[in-house]
Design an enzyme around this catalytic site. Structure first.
Site, PDB file in Angstrom:
ATOM      1  CG  HIS A 281      -2.041   0.897   1.271  1.00  0.00           C
ATOM      2  ND1 HIS A 281      -2.414   1.678   0.210  1.00  0.00           N
ATOM      3  CD2 HIS A 281      -2.871   1.258   2.293  1.00  0.00           C
ATOM      4  CE1 HIS A 281      -3.428   2.463   0.569  1.00  0.00           C
ATOM      5  NE2 HIS A 281      -3.718   2.228   1.828  1.00  0.00           N
ATOM      6  CG  HIS A 320      -4.391   0.603  -8.179  1.00  0.00           C
ATOM      7  ND1 HIS A 320      -5.702   0.510  -7.800  1.00  0.00           N
ATOM      8  CD2 HIS A 320      -3.808   1.470  -7.334  1.00  0.00           C
ATOM      9  CE1 HIS A 320      -5.903   1.301  -6.775  1.00  0.00           C
ATOM     10  NE2 HIS A 320      -4.774   1.899  -6.460  1.00  0.00           N
ATOM     11  CG  ASP A 376       2.863   4.543  -4.063  1.00  0.00           C
ATOM     12  OD1 ASP A 376       2.877   5.701  -3.639  1.00  0.00           O
ATOM     13  OD2 ASP A 376       2.177   3.643  -3.574  1.00  0.00           O
TER      14      ASP A 376
HETATM   15  N1  ACO Z   1       4.702  -6.891 -10.945  1.00  0.00           N
HETATM   16  C1  ACO Z   1       4.608  -8.077 -11.596  1.00  0.00           C
HETATM   17  N2  ACO Z   1       3.464  -8.778 -11.706  1.00  0.00           N
HETATM   18  C2  ACO Z   1       2.373  -8.264 -11.100  1.00  0.00           C
HETATM   19  C3  ACO Z   1       2.394  -7.038 -10.403  1.00  0.00           C
HETATM   20  C4  ACO Z   1       3.616  -6.344 -10.347  1.00  0.00           C
HETATM   21  N3  ACO Z   1       3.703  -5.174  -9.719  1.00  0.00           N
HETATM   22  N4  ACO Z   1       1.168  -6.776  -9.912  1.00  0.00           N
HETATM   23  C5  ACO Z   1       0.392  -7.813 -10.275  1.00  0.00           C
HETATM   24  N5  ACO Z   1       1.123  -8.705 -10.993  1.00  0.00           N
HETATM   25  C6  ACO Z   1       0.628  -9.925 -11.631  1.00  0.00           C
HETATM   26  C7  ACO Z   1       0.421 -11.043 -10.607  1.00  0.00           C
HETATM   27  O1  ACO Z   1       1.582 -11.832 -10.455  1.00  0.00           O
HETATM   28  C8  ACO Z   1      -0.729 -11.792 -11.233  1.00  0.00           C
HETATM   29  O2  ACO Z   1      -0.197 -12.555 -12.300  1.00  0.00           O
HETATM   30  P1  ACO Z   1      -0.836 -14.006 -12.634  1.00  0.00           P
HETATM   31  O3  ACO Z   1      -2.253 -13.714 -13.069  1.00  0.00           O
HETATM   32  O4  ACO Z   1       0.031 -14.547 -13.707  1.00  0.00           O
HETATM   33  O5  ACO Z   1      -0.779 -14.803 -11.360  1.00  0.00           O
HETATM   34  C9  ACO Z   1      -1.584 -10.690 -11.850  1.00  0.00           C
HETATM   35  O6  ACO Z   1      -0.677  -9.631 -12.151  1.00  0.00           O
HETATM   36  C10 ACO Z   1      -2.707 -10.172 -10.925  1.00  0.00           C
HETATM   37  O7  ACO Z   1      -2.093  -9.791  -9.699  1.00  0.00           O
HETATM   38  P2  ACO Z   1      -2.850  -9.707  -8.291  1.00  0.00           P
HETATM   39  O8  ACO Z   1      -1.838  -9.912  -7.198  1.00  0.00           O
HETATM   40  O9  ACO Z   1      -4.041 -10.613  -8.310  1.00  0.00           O
HETATM   41  O10 ACO Z   1      -3.352  -8.216  -8.267  1.00  0.00           O
HETATM   42  P3  ACO Z   1      -3.947  -7.479  -7.009  1.00  0.00           P
HETATM   43  O11 ACO Z   1      -5.058  -6.629  -7.507  1.00  0.00           O
HETATM   44  O12 ACO Z   1      -4.263  -8.425  -5.896  1.00  0.00           O
HETATM   45  O13 ACO Z   1      -2.714  -6.598  -6.510  1.00  0.00           O
HETATM   46  C11 ACO Z   1      -1.259  -4.804  -6.115  1.00  0.00           C
HETATM   47  C12 ACO Z   1      -2.636  -5.219  -6.653  1.00  0.00           C
HETATM   48  C13 ACO Z   1      -1.077  -5.285  -4.672  1.00  0.00           C
HETATM   49  C14 ACO Z   1      -1.174  -3.273  -6.134  1.00  0.00           C
HETATM   50  C15 ACO Z   1      -0.166  -5.432  -7.040  1.00  0.00           C
HETATM   51  O14 ACO Z   1      -0.334  -4.990  -8.378  1.00  0.00           O
HETATM   52  C16 ACO Z   1       1.245  -5.120  -6.545  1.00  0.00           C
HETATM   53  O15 ACO Z   1       1.765  -5.848  -5.686  1.00  0.00           O
HETATM   54  N6  ACO Z   1       1.884  -4.024  -7.070  1.00  0.00           N
HETATM   55  C17 ACO Z   1       3.195  -3.643  -6.622  1.00  0.00           C
HETATM   56  C18 ACO Z   1       3.075  -2.893  -5.313  1.00  0.00           C
HETATM   57  C19 ACO Z   1       2.538  -1.479  -5.503  1.00  0.00           C
HETATM   58  O16 ACO Z   1       2.984  -0.753  -6.380  1.00  0.00           O
HETATM   59  N7  ACO Z   1       1.600  -1.107  -4.645  1.00  0.00           N
HETATM   60  C20 ACO Z   1       1.012   0.246  -4.646  1.00  0.00           C
HETATM   61  C21 ACO Z   1      -0.434   0.174  -5.011  1.00  0.00           C
HETATM   62  S1  ACO Z   1      -1.091   1.806  -5.151  1.00  0.00           S
HETATM   63  C22 ACO Z   1      -1.317   2.303  -3.554  1.00  0.00           C
HETATM   64  O17 ACO Z   1      -1.476   1.563  -2.633  1.00  0.00           O
HETATM   65  C23 ACO Z   1      -1.273   3.722  -3.355  1.00  0.00           C
END
Ligand code: ACO
Length: 441
Positions: A281, A320, A376
């Site tokens: 987050h 996201h 971010d």
């Molecule tokens: N890098 C690589 N792969 C990713 C990323 C990433 N940043 N984010 C998602 N994926 C992939 C997952 O591995 C998954 O792949 P799969 O379908 O082959 O298994 C797919 O995309 C879906 O991912 P989920 O984890 O189901 O997505 P979710 O909606 O639960 O997660 C989150 C959202 C937590 C923001 C995620 O994208 C992430 O971890 N991002 C990096 C951290 C980040 O930047 N957070 C800030 C968010 S904005 C905020 O809070 C202000």
């Protein structure tokens, strides 16, 4: 086929407002009312095989597809990349408003007139004083502690100072402490910076704005006249505007869940700050910088992205839960980053970030999963160009988000549908078994 009506919401007038569900286990059919494109989760409870069954529940880890409240603060269309506060587009607010103007908007749901804003700003300024006990608490903490942990402890400590804040159903009390928290949060954050840098005490300057005072309190050692770079003040103001609210995100949801017990706002926002602290987050902006520090050169970007695609790591600042298109805040911040870095001098990290963004946007792995830069991705670069350490970035996010948490806390108090948050679970543990005495284990 036997047909049973589930709880009908008022206003259900035609077949078009109903969802018909067939339970293949029993052959029975149920009608669930559709209101605002939702069906009531409690409507599923009537769906049973036997009379003594508990009834069906929706299973939704992470509340990915569950509307938990009605809210008038913030609107997001993640598919189209739209973010609005009280109907106003974030891009316009970021360009034209100060953070305090946006605070007024979020609390009142209307933009202030010039006069209203002046009164609001003056009131905030008079409340920018931290109780001595909380200053002492910060000074007693080890300056090497994580700045978010220090902020969380300080916010929690404020609830000891204002015991009347527990009268949460009184609008006068609510407003007083809401204003207080908006006024105090930047000072609490700045005290942590001063403590770490060994700066002495300082005071709020009446001639400075809210954001200027925030930066002055962070940057100016005791006895030195504040010298603030206007580009830096504008950038900080804009970043606070962009972070002011984001509807039912992890930290707002934490505030709401805690607030459902009718706790005071200081305790509720402490829960919000704790949720924000996590790397998925608010901690993501510092994680982006840590990630960029591992990449020596633009030529290393393809190999780095391959490791993200293999699942060895996440590309921080990308993806996201809600935005399946460009995060509109990332658009504003991307431009802001170039401006701030132009003032602060060239920055190799910006070049690497831009190379990552370009390569990821052209890559099937990221486009198929709709992974775009989030707010971010560039905010950490701006804070870094301003001279701040990655650990401190989430504190800036918390300062901006405070008004959103407070608006959600208040909305929760006023919502007649509010009930204490108490989700259900699917139990996966042992079935009942005989107790084993200590000497037989
Ligand atoms: N890098 C690589 N792969 C990713 C990323 C990433 N940043 N984010 C998602 N994926 C992939 C997952 O591995 C998954 O792949 P799969 O379908 O082959 O298994 C797919 O995309 C879906 O991912 P989920 O984890 O189901 O997505 P979710 O909606 O639960 O997660 C989150 C959202 C937590 C923001 C995620 O994208 C992430 O971890 N991002 C990096 C951290 C980040 O930047 N957070 C800030 C968010 S904005 C905020 O809070 C202000």
């Amino acid at each position: 086929m036997e047909k049973q009506a589930a709880n009908f919401a008022p206003g259900v007038t035609s077949q078009q407002d109903l969802l018909s569900v067939s339970d293949c286990r029993t052959g029975r059919q149920y009608d669930l009312p559709i209101t605002d494109e939702t069906v009531p989760a409690m409507g599923l409870r009537a769906i049973k095989v036997h009379e003594e069954d508990f009834g069906l529940m929706p299973y939704d880890p992470g509340l990915t597809n569950t509307a938990v409240c009605r809210s008038s603060i913030c609107f997001i269309n993640g598919e189209k990349g739209i973010l609005e506060y009280c109907g106003y587009r974030i891009e316009e607010l970021a360009q034209n408003c100060t953070y305090l103007e946006v605070c007024y908007l979020i609390l009142h749901r209307e933009l202030p007139t010039a006069e209203q804003l002046e009164v609001f700003e003056k009131e905030i300024q008079t409340l920018m004083v931290i109780p001595a006990s909380v200053v002492a608490l910060q000074n007693a903490m080890d300056p090497r502690l994580h700045p978010m942990s220090m902020l969380e402890a300080s916010l929690a400590a404020l609830s000891c100072e204002y015991p009347d804040a527990h009268v949460v159903l009184d609008p006068v009390v609510r407003r007083k402490h809401t204003m207080r928290l908006i006024a105090m949060t930047p000072i609490l954050a700045a005290l942590g910076f001063r403590h770490r840098r060994g700066f002495g005490p300082t005071e709020v300057r009446p001639e400075l704005s809210y954001v200027e005072n925030f930066l002055h309190m962070i940057l100016t050692p005791t006895g030195v006249e504040p010298q603030l770079e206007p580009a830096m003040v504008k950038a900080m103001d804009t970043l606070l505007v962009l972070h002011a609210d984001h509807e039912q995100n992890c930290s707002a949801n934490a505030v709401r869940a805690v607030a459902s017990s009718q706790v005071n706002p200081f305790s509720a926002v402490t829960a919000g700050a704790a949720a924000l602290h996590g790397p998925l987050h608010g901690g993501a902006n510092s994680a982006v910088l840590e990630m960029l520090a591992e990449i020596d050169d633009v030529s290393d970007v393809p190999a780095f992205l391959e490791s993200c695609k293999k699942g060895d790591r996440r590309l921080m600042g990308f993806g996201h839960r809600v935005y399946k298109n460009y995060d509109p805040r990332a658009m504003v911040i991307g431009k802001l980053a170039s401006g701030v870095i132009a003032v602060a001098g060239t920055n190799k990290k910006l070049e690497i970030a831009q190379a990552i963004e370009k390569a990821a946007l052209e890559d099937d792995y990221f486009s198929q999963r709709k992974l775009f830069p989030n707010v971010d991705f560039y905010s950490g670069l701006i804070y870094s160009a301003m001279g701040f350490r990655p650990q401190t970035f989430t504190v800036f996010f918390a300062v901006g988000r405070m008004v959103g948490w407070l608006a959600h806390w208040e909305e929760m108090m006023l919502d007649p549908a509010n009930r204490i948050v108490r989700p259900r679970q699917i139990y996966t543990g042992y079935a009942r078994r005989d107790f084993v005495p200590m000497n037989a284990r």
